[in-house]
Design a protein around this motif. Sequence first.
Motif, PDB file in Angstrom:
ATOM      1  N   MET A   1       0.818  -1.195   0.000  1.00 38.64           N
ATOM      2  CA  MET A   1       0.000   0.000   0.000  1.00 38.64           C
ATOM      3  C   MET A   1       0.863   1.260   0.000  1.00 38.64           C
ATOM      4  O   MET A   1       0.522   2.234  -0.640  1.00 38.64           O
ATOM      5  CB  MET A   1      -0.921  -0.044   1.216  1.00 38.64           C
ATOM      6  N   LYS A   2       1.955   1.225   0.709  1.00 39.47           N
ATOM      7  CA  LYS A   2       2.811   2.405   0.751  1.00 39.47           C
ATOM      8  C   LYS A   2       3.452   2.667  -0.607  1.00 39.47           C
ATOM      9  O   LYS A   2       3.749   3.792  -0.946  1.00 39.47           O
ATOM     10  CB  LYS A   2       3.870   2.251   1.820  1.00 39.47           C
ATOM     11  N   ARG A   3       3.645   1.607  -1.392  1.00 37.86           N
ATOM     12  CA  ARG A   3       4.180   1.801  -2.746  1.00 37.86           C
ATOM     13  C   ARG A   3       3.178   2.551  -3.604  1.00 37.86           C
ATOM     14  O   ARG A   3       3.552   3.297  -4.488  1.00 37.86           O
ATOM     15  CB  ARG A   3       4.524   0.462  -3.385  1.00 37.86           C
ATOM     16  N   LEU A   4       1.903   2.356  -3.325  1.00 41.85           N
ATOM     17  CA  LEU A   4       0.870   3.069  -4.067  1.00 41.85           C
ATOM     18  C   LEU A   4       0.951   4.565  -3.792  1.00 41.85           C
ATOM     19  O   LEU A   4       0.812   5.377  -4.703  1.00 41.85           O
ATOM     20  CB  LEU A   4      -0.508   2.531  -3.678  1.00 41.85           C
ATOM     21  N   TYR A   5       1.192   4.943  -2.573  1.00 44.92           N
ATOM     22  CA  TYR A   5       1.315   6.360  -2.234  1.00 44.92           C
ATOM     23  C   TYR A   5       2.588   6.979  -2.787  1.00 44.92           C
ATOM     24  O   TYR A   5       2.687   8.195  -2.895  1.00 44.92           O
ATOM     25  CB  TYR A   5       1.251   6.554  -0.717  1.00 44.92           C
ATOM     26  N   PHE A   6       3.550   6.159  -3.157  1.00 47.24           N
ATOM     27  CA  PHE A   6       4.770   6.677  -3.771  1.00 47.24           C
ATOM     28  C   PHE A   6       4.463   7.332  -5.119  1.00 47.24           C
ATOM     29  O   PHE A   6       5.209   8.196  -5.568  1.00 47.24           O
ATOM     30  CB  PHE A   6       5.796   5.553  -3.941  1.00 47.24           C
ATOM     31  N   LEU A   7       3.351   6.938  -5.740  1.00 48.55           N
ATOM     32  CA  LEU A   7       2.979   7.535  -7.023  1.00 48.55           C
ATOM     33  C   LEU A   7       2.725   9.036  -6.918  1.00 48.55           C
ATOM     34  O   LEU A   7       2.843   9.756  -7.896  1.00 48.55           O
ATOM     35  CB  LEU A   7       1.736   6.848  -7.590  1.00 48.55           C
ATOM     36  N   THR A   8       2.374   9.528  -5.729  1.00 50.91           N
ATOM     37  CA  THR A   8       2.144  10.961  -5.573  1.00 50.91           C
ATOM     38  C   THR A   8       3.431  11.762  -5.689  1.00 50.91           C
ATOM     39  O   THR A   8       3.393  12.959  -5.946  1.00 50.91           O
ATOM     40  CB  THR A   8       1.487  11.270  -4.222  1.00 50.91           C
ATOM     41  N   VAL A   9       4.563  11.113  -5.518  1.00 42.91           N
ATOM     42  CA  VAL A   9       5.847  11.809  -5.608  1.00 42.91           C
ATOM     43  C   VAL A   9       6.228  12.067  -7.063  1.00 42.91           C
ATOM     44  O   VAL A   9       6.918  13.039  -7.362  1.00 42.91           O
ATOM     45  CB  VAL A   9       6.938  10.980  -4.884  1.00 42.91           C
ATOM     46  N   ILE A  10       5.754  11.233  -7.969  1.00 39.33           N
ATOM     47  CA  ILE A  10       6.137  11.346  -9.377  1.00 39.33           C
ATOM     48  C   ILE A  10       5.756  12.712  -9.969  1.00 39.33           C
ATOM     49  O   ILE A  10       6.613  13.370 -10.569  1.00 39.33           O
ATOM     50  CB  ILE A  10       5.553  10.181 -10.187  1.00 39.33           C
ATOM     51  N   PRO A  11       4.520  13.204  -9.818  1.00 39.54           N
ATOM     52  CA  PRO A  11       4.216  14.538 -10.371  1.00 39.54           C
ATOM     53  C   PRO A  11       5.005  15.653  -9.689  1.00 39.54           C
ATOM     54  O   PRO A  11       5.402  16.622 -10.341  1.00 39.54           O
ATOM     55  CB  PRO A  11       2.722  14.707 -10.119  1.00 39.54           C
ATOM     56  N   PHE A  12       5.237  15.516  -8.408  1.00 37.49           N
ATOM     57  CA  PHE A  12       6.009  16.532  -7.691  1.00 37.49           C
ATOM     58  C   PHE A  12       7.419  16.631  -8.251  1.00 37.49           C
ATOM     59  O   PHE A  12       7.919  17.732  -8.527  1.00 37.49           O
ATOM     60  CB  PHE A  12       6.042  16.186  -6.202  1.00 37.49           C
ATOM     61  N   ILE A  13       8.051  15.486  -8.446  1.00 40.04           N
ATOM     62  CA  ILE A  13       9.404  15.483  -9.002  1.00 40.04           C
ATOM     63  C   ILE A  13       9.396  15.968 -10.450  1.00 40.04           C
ATOM     64  O   ILE A  13      10.263  16.741 -10.866  1.00 40.04           O
ATOM     65  CB  ILE A  13      10.019  14.069  -8.901  1.00 40.04           C
ATOM     66  N   GLY A  14       8.404  15.530 -11.212  1.00 40.49           N
ATOM     67  CA  GLY A  14       8.339  15.936 -12.612  1.00 40.49           C
ATOM     68  C   GLY A  14       8.114  17.421 -12.792  1.00 40.49           C
ATOM     69  O   GLY A  14       8.739  18.048 -13.645  1.00 40.49           O
ATOM     70  N   MET A  15       7.217  17.990 -11.991  1.00 40.78           N
ATOM     71  CA  MET A  15       6.900  19.399 -12.172  1.00 40.78           C
ATOM     72  C   MET A  15       7.970  20.306 -11.571  1.00 40.78           C
ATOM     73  O   MET A  15       8.397  21.263 -12.199  1.00 40.78           O
ATOM     74  CB  MET A  15       5.545  19.730 -11.554  1.00 40.78           C
ATOM     75  N   LEU A  16       8.415  19.998 -10.377  1.00 43.56           N
ATOM     76  CA  LEU A  16       9.359  20.890  -9.719  1.00 43.56           C
ATOM     77  C   LEU A  16      10.812  20.447  -9.844  1.00 43.56           C
ATOM     78  O   LEU A  16      11.707  21.285  -9.936  1.00 43.56           O
ATOM     79  CB  LEU A  16       8.988  21.029  -8.240  1.00 43.56           C
ATOM     80  N   GLY A  17      11.047  19.155  -9.854  1.00 39.79           N
ATOM     81  CA  GLY A  17      12.418  18.665  -9.909  1.00 39.79           C
ATOM     82  C   GLY A  17      13.091  18.879 -11.246  1.00 39.79           C
ATOM     83  O   GLY A  17      14.273  19.219 -11.317  1.00 39.79           O
ATOM     84  N   PHE A  18      12.328  18.695 -12.307  1.00 42.93           N
ATOM     85  CA  PHE A  18      12.900  18.851 -13.648  1.00 42.93           C
ATOM     86  C   PHE A  18      12.594  20.207 -14.261  1.00 42.93           C
ATOM     87  O   PHE A  18      12.953  20.461 -15.409  1.00 42.93           O
ATOM     88  CB  PHE A  18      12.384  17.739 -14.571  1.00 42.93           C
ATOM     89  N   LEU A  19      11.945  21.087 -13.527  1.00 38.02           N
ATOM     90  CA  LEU A  19      11.612  22.408 -14.047  1.00 38.02           C
ATOM     91  C   LEU A  19      12.842  23.211 -14.464  1.00 38.02           C
ATOM     92  O   LEU A  19      12.809  23.860 -15.508  1.00 38.02           O
ATOM     93  CB  LEU A  19      10.778  23.177 -13.027  1.00 38.02           C
ATOM     94  N   PRO A  20      13.941  23.174 -13.723  1.00 41.07           N
ATOM     95  CA  PRO A  20      15.125  23.925 -14.196  1.00 41.07           C
ATOM     96  C   PRO A  20      15.649  23.430 -15.548  1.00 41.07           C
ATOM     97  O   PRO A  20      16.196  24.210 -16.319  1.00 41.07           O
ATOM     98  CB  PRO A  20      16.163  23.692 -13.096  1.00 41.07           C
ATOM     99  N   PHE A  21      15.466  22.164 -15.857  1.00 41.47           N
ATOM    100  CA  PHE A  21      15.923  21.641 -17.143  1.00 41.47           C
ATOM    101  C   PHE A  21      14.968  22.016 -18.274  1.00 41.47           C
ATOM    102  O   PHE A  21      15.366  22.035 -19.441  1.00 41.47           O
ATOM    103  CB  PHE A  21      16.071  20.116 -17.076  1.00 41.47           C
ATOM    104  N   ALA A  22      13.722  22.287 -17.935  1.00 38.04           N
ATOM    105  CA  ALA A  22      12.722  22.644 -18.943  1.00 38.04           C
ATOM    106  C   ALA A  22      12.522  24.150 -19.037  1.00 38.04           C
ATOM    107  O   ALA A  22      11.669  24.613 -19.781  1.00 38.04           O
ATOM    108  CB  ALA A  22      11.392  21.982 -18.596  1.00 38.04           C
ATOM    109  N   ASN A  23      13.298  24.915 -18.332  1.00 35.91           N
ATOM    110  CA  ASN A  23      13.127  26.354 -18.256  1.00 35.91           C
ATOM    111  C   ASN A  23      13.682  27.038 -19.504  1.00 35.91           C
ATOM    112  O   ASN A  23      14.801  27.530 -19.521  1.00 35.91           O
ATOM    113  CB  ASN A  23      13.806  26.899 -17.004  1.00 35.91           C
ATOM    114  N   ARG A  24      12.864  27.055 -20.547  1.00 39.58           N
ATOM    115  CA  ARG A  24      13.222  27.750 -21.777  1.00 39.58           C
ATOM    116  C   ARG A  24      11.948  28.123 -22.515  1.00 39.58           C
ATOM    117  O   ARG A  24      10.891  27.540 -22.304  1.00 39.58           O
ATOM    118  CB  ARG A  24      14.136  26.908 -22.644  1.00 39.58           C
ATOM    119  N   VAL A  25      12.066  29.089 -23.384  1.00 42.09           N
ATOM    120  CA  VAL A  25      10.907  29.545 -24.131  1.00 42.09           C
ATOM    121  C   VAL A  25      10.770  28.752 -25.420  1.00 42.09           C
ATOM    122  O   VAL A  25       9.683  28.344 -25.798  1.00 42.09           O
ATOM    123  CB  VAL A  25      11.027  31.051 -24.433  1.00 42.09           C
ATOM    124  N   GLU A  26      11.843  28.552 -26.123  1.00 39.99           N
ATOM    125  CA  GLU A  26      11.829  27.811 -27.384  1.00 39.99           C
ATOM    126  C   GLU A  26      11.996  26.339 -27.088  1.00 39.99           C
ATOM    127  O   GLU A  26      12.736  25.988 -26.177  1.00 39.99           O
ATOM    128  CB  GLU A  26      12.961  28.287 -28.293  1.00 39.99           C
TER     129      GLU A  26
END
Length: 66
Positions: A1-26
């Motif tokens: 069950m705790k592995r199921l709650y680990f799925l909530t971390v994926i959007p957090f990491i994707g949106m905020l963790g990789f945001l510096p790498f996606a920070n561009r206009v073009e």
Amino acid sequence: MKRLYFLTVIPFIGMLGFLPFANRVEPFVLGMPFIMFWVVLWTVLTSVVLAIMYKLDPRNKEDEKK
């Protein structure tokens, strides 16, 4: 069950963790700058992840049986 709650971390990491790498206009994706597309993409993916968690949660299956 705790592995199921680990799925909530994926959007957090994707949106905020990789945001510096996606920070561009073009390039423009669907008429939006890439950074805006990135945030919209992860907002939609967060809904998908939460729907998956809802379907896999055993507590929700008990309500469907009644």
